[in-house]
Design a protein around this motif. Sequence first.
Motif, short mmCIF file in Angstrom:
data_model
loop_
_atom_site.label_atom_id
_atom_site.label_comp_id
_atom_site.label_asym_id
_atom_site.label_seq_id
_atom_site.Cartn_x
_atom_site.Cartn_y
_atom_site.Cartn_z
N TRP A 1 103.48 -11.11 8.75
CA TRP A 1 104.19 -12.07 8.84
C TRP A 1 105.91 -11.15 9.59
O TRP A 1 106.24 -10.31 8.82
CB TRP A 1 104.68 -13.27 8.03
CG TRP A 1 103.93 -13.62 7.94
CD1 TRP A 1 102.27 -13.25 7.40
CD2 TRP A 1 103.78 -15.46 8.39
NE1 TRP A 1 101.92 -14.53 6.82
CE2 TRP A 1 102.42 -15.24 8.16
CE3 TRP A 1 104.48 -16.10 9.61
CZ2 TRP A 1 101.20 -16.77 8.13
CZ3 TRP A 1 102.97 -17.13 9.71
CH2 TRP A 1 102.63 -17.67 8.64
N TYR B 1 106.48 -12.57 0.40
CA TYR B 1 105.55 -14.29 0.38
C TYR B 1 105.44 -13.75 -1.20
O TYR B 1 105.68 -12.65 -2.27
CB TYR B 1 104.11 -13.50 0.84
CG TYR B 1 103.41 -14.01 0.53
CD1 TYR B 1 102.80 -15.84 1.01
CD2 TYR B 1 102.50 -14.37 -0.66
CE1 TYR B 1 102.25 -16.40 0.60
CE2 TYR B 1 101.77 -15.16 -1.29
CZ TYR B 1 100.76 -16.28 -0.51
OH TYR B 1 99.79 -17.04 -1.46
N TYR C 1 104.07 -18.94 -1.23
CA TYR C 1 105.07 -19.20 -0.10
C TYR C 1 106.21 -18.11 0.80
O TYR C 1 105.77 -17.18 0.37
CB TYR C 1 106.91 -19.91 -0.76
CG TYR C 1 106.26 -21.63 -1.25
CD1 TYR C 1 106.66 -23.27 -0.84
CD2 TYR C 1 106.24 -21.41 -2.68
CE1 TYR C 1 106.83 -23.86 -0.73
CE2 TYR C 1 106.23 -23.16 -2.96
CZ TYR C 1 106.31 -23.86 -2.57
OH TYR C 1 106.25 -25.64 -3.17
N ILE D 1 108.63 -21.51 2.66
CA ILE D 1 107.98 -22.82 3.42
C ILE D 1 105.66 -22.39 3.23
O ILE D 1 105.99 -21.01 3.05
CB ILE D 1 107.26 -22.34 5.05
CG1 ILE D 1 108.95 -22.44 5.94
CG2 ILE D 1 106.50 -23.93 6.06
CD1 ILE D 1 109.50 -22.00 7.13
N ILE E 1 102.10 -21.60 3.18
CA ILE E 1 100.74 -21.90 3.52
C ILE E 1 100.10 -21.69 3.24
O ILE E 1 99.17 -21.18 2.04
CB ILE E 1 101.16 -19.51 3.55
CG1 ILE E 1 102.91 -18.79 4.25
CG2 ILE E 1 100.19 -18.65 4.13
CD1 ILE E 1 102.89 -17.23 4.69
N LEU F 1 101.74 -22.26 8.03
CA LEU F 1 102.91 -21.91 7.81
C LEU F 1 102.04 -23.84 8.05
O LEU F 1 102.26 -24.71 8.95
CB LEU F 1 104.25 -21.80 8.76
CG LEU F 1 104.03 -20.35 8.35
CD1 LEU F 1 105.80 -20.66 9.42
CD2 LEU F 1 104.60 -20.06 7.16
N ALA G 1 108.31 -27.26 2.57
CA ALA G 1 108.88 -26.56 2.94
C ALA G 1 110.14 -27.06 1.98
O ALA G 1 110.44 -28.13 1.80
CB ALA G 1 108.89 -26.12 5.03
#
Length: 206
Positions: free
Chosen positions: A37, A85, A89, A130, A132, A137, A153
Motif C-alpha cells: 500500500w 498496518y 487496519y 480503515i 482491510i 478497504l 473506519a
Amino acid sequence: MSEGFLLSRVLLRFEDSSDDLVGELSAAAITPDGSLWVGSDELLGVERLSQVEPFVFGNHKHFSLLDFIELPNTEDEIDIEGMDYSHGYLWVMGSHSTKRKKPKRKDPEKDVERLSEVKSEANRYLIARIPIIDGNLIKSCTLKDDPEKKRTAALLETTKEGNILVESLKSDPHIGTIISSGLPSKDNGLDIEGLAVSKNLPIFSG
C-alpha cells in the motif's frame, strides 16, 4: 563509515502514471497478504499493489479515502506522510504541517506579500484507520470468528486548528511553542514524516 550497497529494488506498475501519483509517493505499508500500500502527498486516497513476480508489484487499485471517512473537505490534499498496518487496519497519517505561499516571480512586492501568508489545510491533520478485509478497504465489518466484535473506519477528532493531538502538543515543553506559532514545515515547523503502530496500539510518529 562502511561503504553502502544496494540490497534490492522493486518495480511498481501503476495504472495511473500521473505525476501527482508516481512522482509524489511519500508513504508505504505491507499487509500480511503481501499487498503493498502506498500513498501520495498530493492526493486524497491510497493505492494497493500486489506482487506479480519477484520484486515486481502490479494489479494497481486506487481507494479514495472519501469512501470510508469524512474529511474536512474534498478539495485539499491530505499530504500523506505515514502509513502502517496493525490489528486489521490500514493506518494513514497526514503531515500536520502548515505551508507558506510560494512566490510567482513576476512582481517582487507581491511575492513578498505572498511569502508572508501561511496557510493551514484541515485535511493535513489526518490520523485515520480503515479496516482491510481480503485485500480491500471497507467502512465497517464484523469479525468472522467473533461476530460480536466490529471493525470500523475512524479518524482522530478534528478541531478548528487541526486535531486534538495538535491541541495537546501545544503544551509540550519541547515543541509546544513551535506548534502554537504555526511555523511552516519548510521553516523548521512541524512536519510529520513517518508512522508506526505497535501491537499494544501506541502510535509513534516523527
